[in-house]
Every structure is written in C-alpha cells, then in structure tokens.
Design a protein around this motif. Structure first.
Motif, mmCIF file in Angstrom:
data_model
loop_
_atom_site.group_PDB
_atom_site.id
_atom_site.type_symbol
_atom_site.label_atom_id
_atom_site.label_comp_id
_atom_site.label_asym_id
_atom_site.label_seq_id
_atom_site.Cartn_x
_atom_site.Cartn_y
_atom_site.Cartn_z
ATOM 1 N N VAL A 63 0.842 -1.195 0.000
ATOM 2 C CA VAL A 63 0.000 0.000 0.000
ATOM 3 C C VAL A 63 0.880 1.249 0.000
ATOM 4 O O VAL A 63 1.840 1.339 0.769
ATOM 5 C CB VAL A 63 -0.921 0.048 1.254
ATOM 6 C CG1 VAL A 63 -1.841 1.266 1.201
ATOM 7 C CG2 VAL A 63 -1.727 -1.234 1.381
ATOM 8 N N TRP A 64 0.531 2.186 -0.856
ATOM 9 C CA TRP A 64 1.120 3.515 -0.808
ATOM 10 C C TRP A 64 0.188 4.416 0.000
ATOM 11 O O TRP A 64 -1.023 4.416 -0.204
ATOM 12 C CB TRP A 64 1.271 4.097 -2.216
ATOM 13 C CG TRP A 64 2.345 3.453 -3.036
ATOM 14 C CD1 TRP A 64 2.231 2.339 -3.817
ATOM 15 C CD2 TRP A 64 3.701 3.887 -3.158
ATOM 16 N NE1 TRP A 64 3.425 2.038 -4.415
ATOM 17 C CE2 TRP A 64 4.348 2.980 -4.036
ATOM 18 C CE3 TRP A 64 4.427 4.943 -2.629
ATOM 19 C CZ2 TRP A 64 5.695 3.109 -4.382
ATOM 20 C CZ3 TRP A 64 5.762 5.080 -2.971
ATOM 21 C CH2 TRP A 64 6.387 4.171 -3.832
ATOM 22 N N VAL A 65 0.749 5.188 0.922
ATOM 23 C CA VAL A 65 -0.018 6.193 1.658
ATOM 24 C C VAL A 65 0.524 7.547 1.210
ATOM 25 O O VAL A 65 1.676 7.880 1.489
ATOM 26 C CB VAL A 65 0.126 6.014 3.181
ATOM 27 C CG1 VAL A 65 -0.705 7.067 3.912
ATOM 28 C CG2 VAL A 65 -0.306 4.607 3.597
ATOM 29 N N VAL A 66 -0.294 8.311 0.502
ATOM 30 C CA VAL A 66 0.188 9.505 -0.193
ATOM 31 C C VAL A 66 -0.303 10.773 0.495
ATOM 32 O O VAL A 66 -1.519 10.984 0.642
ATOM 33 C CB VAL A 66 -0.259 9.497 -1.664
ATOM 34 C CG1 VAL A 66 0.198 10.769 -2.365
ATOM 35 C CG2 VAL A 66 0.295 8.262 -2.381
ATOM 36 N N PHE A 67 0.641 11.607 0.914
ATOM 37 C CA PHE A 67 0.349 12.930 1.478
ATOM 38 C C PHE A 67 1.305 13.939 0.844
ATOM 39 O O PHE A 67 2.438 14.094 1.302
ATOM 40 C CB PHE A 67 0.546 12.944 2.996
ATOM 41 C CG PHE A 67 -0.603 12.371 3.774
ATOM 42 C CD1 PHE A 67 -1.761 13.108 3.985
ATOM 43 C CD2 PHE A 67 -0.516 11.103 4.322
ATOM 44 C CE1 PHE A 67 -2.811 12.583 4.720
ATOM 45 C CE2 PHE A 67 -1.560 10.566 5.056
ATOM 46 C CZ PHE A 67 -2.717 11.315 5.257
ATOM 47 N N THR A 68 0.879 14.590 -0.201
ATOM 48 C CA THR A 68 1.631 15.716 -0.747
ATOM 49 C C THR A 68 0.675 16.899 -0.831
ATOM 50 O O THR A 68 -0.532 16.744 -0.630
ATOM 51 C CB THR A 68 2.174 15.442 -2.165
ATOM 52 O OG1 THR A 68 1.078 15.440 -3.091
ATOM 53 C CG2 THR A 68 2.898 14.107 -2.241
ATOM 54 N N LYS A 69 1.176 18.067 -1.129
ATOM 55 C CA LYS A 69 0.311 19.175 -1.492
ATOM 56 C C LYS A 69 -0.248 18.895 -2.890
ATOM 57 O O LYS A 69 0.404 18.236 -3.714
ATOM 58 C CB LYS A 69 1.090 20.496 -1.488
ATOM 59 C CG LYS A 69 1.608 20.894 -0.115
ATOM 60 C CD LYS A 69 0.475 21.210 0.843
ATOM 61 C CE LYS A 69 0.997 21.647 2.198
ATOM 62 N NZ LYS A 69 -0.092 21.927 3.153
ATOM 63 N N GLN A 70 -1.458 19.408 -3.155
ATOM 64 C CA GLN A 70 -2.085 19.141 -4.438
ATOM 65 C C GLN A 70 -1.184 19.527 -5.608
ATOM 66 O O GLN A 70 -1.072 18.785 -6.590
ATOM 67 C CB GLN A 70 -3.413 19.907 -4.532
ATOM 68 C CG GLN A 70 -4.528 19.345 -3.656
ATOM 69 C CD GLN A 70 -5.179 18.111 -4.265
ATOM 70 O OE1 GLN A 70 -4.877 17.695 -5.384
ATOM 71 N NE2 GLN A 70 -6.087 17.502 -3.514
ATOM 72 N N MET A 71 -0.529 20.669 -5.502
ATOM 73 C CA MET A 71 0.280 21.159 -6.617
ATOM 74 C C MET A 71 1.585 20.393 -6.795
ATOM 75 O O MET A 71 2.267 20.530 -7.807
ATOM 76 C CB MET A 71 0.562 22.656 -6.462
ATOM 77 C CG MET A 71 1.160 23.054 -5.139
ATOM 78 S SD MET A 71 -0.031 23.016 -3.789
ATOM 79 C CE MET A 71 -0.251 24.731 -3.468
ATOM 80 N N GLN A 72 1.942 19.533 -5.829
ATOM 81 C CA GLN A 72 3.180 18.758 -5.894
ATOM 82 C C GLN A 72 2.960 17.311 -6.329
ATOM 83 O O GLN A 72 3.917 16.590 -6.610
ATOM 84 C CB GLN A 72 3.861 18.772 -4.519
ATOM 85 C CG GLN A 72 4.258 20.146 -4.032
ATOM 86 C CD GLN A 72 4.639 20.163 -2.563
ATOM 87 O OE1 GLN A 72 4.447 19.179 -1.846
ATOM 88 N NE2 GLN A 72 5.166 21.285 -2.093
ATOM 89 N N LEU A 73 1.700 16.888 -6.379
ATOM 90 C CA LEU A 73 1.417 15.460 -6.575
ATOM 91 C C LEU A 73 1.857 14.946 -7.936
ATOM 92 O O LEU A 73 2.448 13.865 -8.035
ATOM 93 C CB LEU A 73 -0.082 15.193 -6.374
ATOM 94 C CG LEU A 73 -0.520 13.733 -6.560
ATOM 95 C CD1 LEU A 73 0.198 12.813 -5.575
ATOM 96 C CD2 LEU A 73 -2.033 13.598 -6.398
ATOM 97 N N ALA A 74 1.563 15.671 -8.998
ATOM 98 C CA ALA A 74 1.894 15.180 -10.339
ATOM 99 C C ALA A 74 3.384 14.901 -10.468
ATOM 100 O O ALA A 74 3.786 13.867 -11.021
ATOM 101 C CB ALA A 74 1.437 16.185 -11.393
ATOM 102 N N ASP A 75 4.215 15.808 -9.965
ATOM 103 C CA ASP A 75 5.664 15.616 -10.038
ATOM 104 C C ASP A 75 6.093 14.408 -9.210
ATOM 105 O O ASP A 75 6.927 13.604 -9.654
ATOM 106 C CB ASP A 75 6.370 16.873 -9.533
ATOM 107 C CG ASP A 75 7.887 16.707 -9.493
ATOM 108 O OD1 ASP A 75 8.481 16.548 -10.574
ATOM 109 O OD2 ASP A 75 8.462 16.731 -8.381
#
Length: 319
Positions: A63-75
C-alpha cells in the motif's frame, strides 16, 4: 501528515518506507538517524525511519499512503512511477480535490482509497514533526473509489484502527472527500487569513454565522452536482465546532503553515474548487470566490514583502 501516518503505522508493527521529494527533510533524517517526534510540543524523541527520494526507491509495498500538497502530486507520481504496479493499493487523505484523477493514472480504480483526516500535525522543520492532539483524538473517513470494499480495504482499516486514527469506512466516495473540503473551506481559509488558531476562530461570537454561510453555499454546490453529503448542514457545523473547540483548539491549519512560510496555498483546490463546481450549474459561490481572492491577495502581498526584504539585505551587502 505522511510522517504521522507512517510513524504510527510503523509503531503498530508494519514495515514502513518513507519516500520524500523534500531534500532538506531527507538529508536531516539521514544525519539524525530518524525523525524527531513530539506530541503537543512535549516528549520530543527520535524515531528511526527509512527515507529515500523517489528516484532511489525500488521496493514493492502493498500500500502507498500519499500525502503531498495538491500542486506537488503530479511531479511526485512521475518521479515514483517506476515503483508502481497493478497489485498495489493507494490510500490518500490529502486536502482539497484533484488528486484522485491523478492517482487513477497509475493505480487500478478498485485499489484506490481516498478519504479525509481530521488529524492535526505540524512539521517544525526538516526531521522534526509535532503530532497535535491526544493520541486517539482524531478521526478519519475513507472509501473505495469503486465504493466496493474488498478484503485488502478491511485489512487497511484494521491497521488504521491500531494506530487510533478512528477510521470510518463508507461507501460514499465523493461525499466522503467533499466533507473535508467543506470543513477546510471554513476553518483553514479563515484561520489563515486572520493568522489565528482554530480555537481562536471558534471563540469569535460570530463564528457560527460565518461557518454557516460558507457551509450552506458549499452544500448548495455539492447538491447541484448530485453529491450525497456524509453530514447534514447542522452536523457539518457541529464538526467544525468540535474540532476547533475540543480536538485541536491550539492548531494552526496547514494552509496557515504554508502562508506563514510564503509557500503557495491549496486554496484553489478547496474554496476555488467549490467555485468552479458551482459554475458548472450556473451557481455563483460568491463567498468562496471572495475568500479565494483574499487568500491570493495575501499570498501576493506577503511574497512582495519578502522580496523587498531580500532586496534590502542584498543592497546592504553591496554597500
């Protein structure tokens, strides 16, 4: 938030790897041999963790648990894509809207879980995190994108229960995500604009009136889009008040933390999202539009002031 979820999942007996794009944080954790963790500014202690940059991660997690800012996610997703595969699940409780569509480019729809976390955390600096609120005080909602929980979904919920995140598994995907968008569109935005804690906002005699106006406008938008909300309007107001007055009264929301460090905020993915969604149905979410502009005005003026200070320091150095 990634550090909070990861550290608590690790303490619950899971093998956890951290993948981070912020080099100062990665380097500091390597130098220290872990991350310093506090709770409500007390009991600061070092927790050993394993962290690498996306390019250096080559393991195969369940499982990946993803917490980035919205503007950083694509990168982040682009840089980490080599480690994704079809059998992996992904869980995210990011603020705002727009992240699910990006995750679906890399993960199977039935393996995407998203939700909301009423959990307060502050990153004091590289390698130094503060968990706000007593252990077990926070809550979270989550749902499968397909709204059909499977065995792995229930296993994930069990591990989150061990961490005392108090997870509530729903079968209402969009309603689950938008509940936090509405919450954040009130508390995060107003606390940021006036540089106050959640408790200070809730103590203002007119807070309920302000909250109710924003909640009603947001619900008008969501209902036009056919979303069944998790809470009634009155229950959403009660949630704002409980979290602000009881659970995390001393907390500065994440949007404030970004603003105070002259970083771009996620207001376009929160209040701005509601404005754009309303426009699809010729509904003018004018209060949310006004607040979106105010946040961008504050960002602009703060950045200009910061640039002026930098220029002044450079001029002094030249002199």
């Amino acid at each position: 938030m990634g550090l909070r979820y990861g550290v608590l999942l690790q303490e619950a007996g899971n093998q956890v790897d951290f993948v981070d794009t912020w080099l100062p944080n990665v380097n500091k954790i390597h130098k220290q041999g872990g991350v310093y963790v506090s709770r409500d500014h007390q009991d600061r202690h070092l927790v050993p963790v394993k962290v690498v940059t996306p390019e250096n991660y080559h393991d195969d997690p369940d499982v990946w648990v993803v917490f980035t800012k919205q503007m950083q996610l694509a990168d982040f997703l682009t840089r980490t894509a080599h480690a994704f595969n079809d059998h992996q699940y992904v869980l995210t409780c990011m603020n705002g809207m727009g992240h699910v569509e990006k995750l679906l480019q890399y993960f199977q729809p039935q393996k995407v879980l998203a939700g909301t976390a009423l959990v307060a955390t502050v990153l004091n600096g590289p390698g130094d995190v503060d968990f706000i609120g007593a252990r077990g005080a926070g809550t979270m909602n989550l749902a499968n994108y397909t709204e059909q929980p499977d065995e792995m979904t229930h296993r994930i919920v069990t591990e989150l229960e061990k961490c005392q995140f108090n997870p509530n598994l729903t079968t209402n995907f969009r309603g689950t995500l938008l509940a936090k968008v509405v919450f954040n569109s009130v508390v995060n935005t107003l606390c940021t604009l006036f540089e106050i804690t959640m408790g200070e906002y809730a103590a203002y005699p007119g807070a309920d009136e302000l909250s109710r106006q924003l909640i009603n406008e947001a619900y008008d938008v969501c209902e036009r889009d056919g979303v069944t909300m998790l809470n009634t309007r009155a229950e959403e107001l009660a949630s704002v008040n409980y979290v602000s007055k009881v659970a995390n009264p001393l907390h500065y929301p994440s949007m404030y933390q970004d603003m105070s460090h002259n970083r771009p905020t996620e207001v376009d993915y929160i209040n701005g999202y509601l404005v754009k969604l309303g426009a699809k149905y010729n509904y003018n979410a004018k209060t949310h539009a006004f607040l979106t502009h105010l946040v961008h005005l504050a960002e602009t003026t703060r950045q200009a002031a910061a640039n002026d200070v930098t220029s002044e320091v450079q001029n002094q150095a030249v002199l």
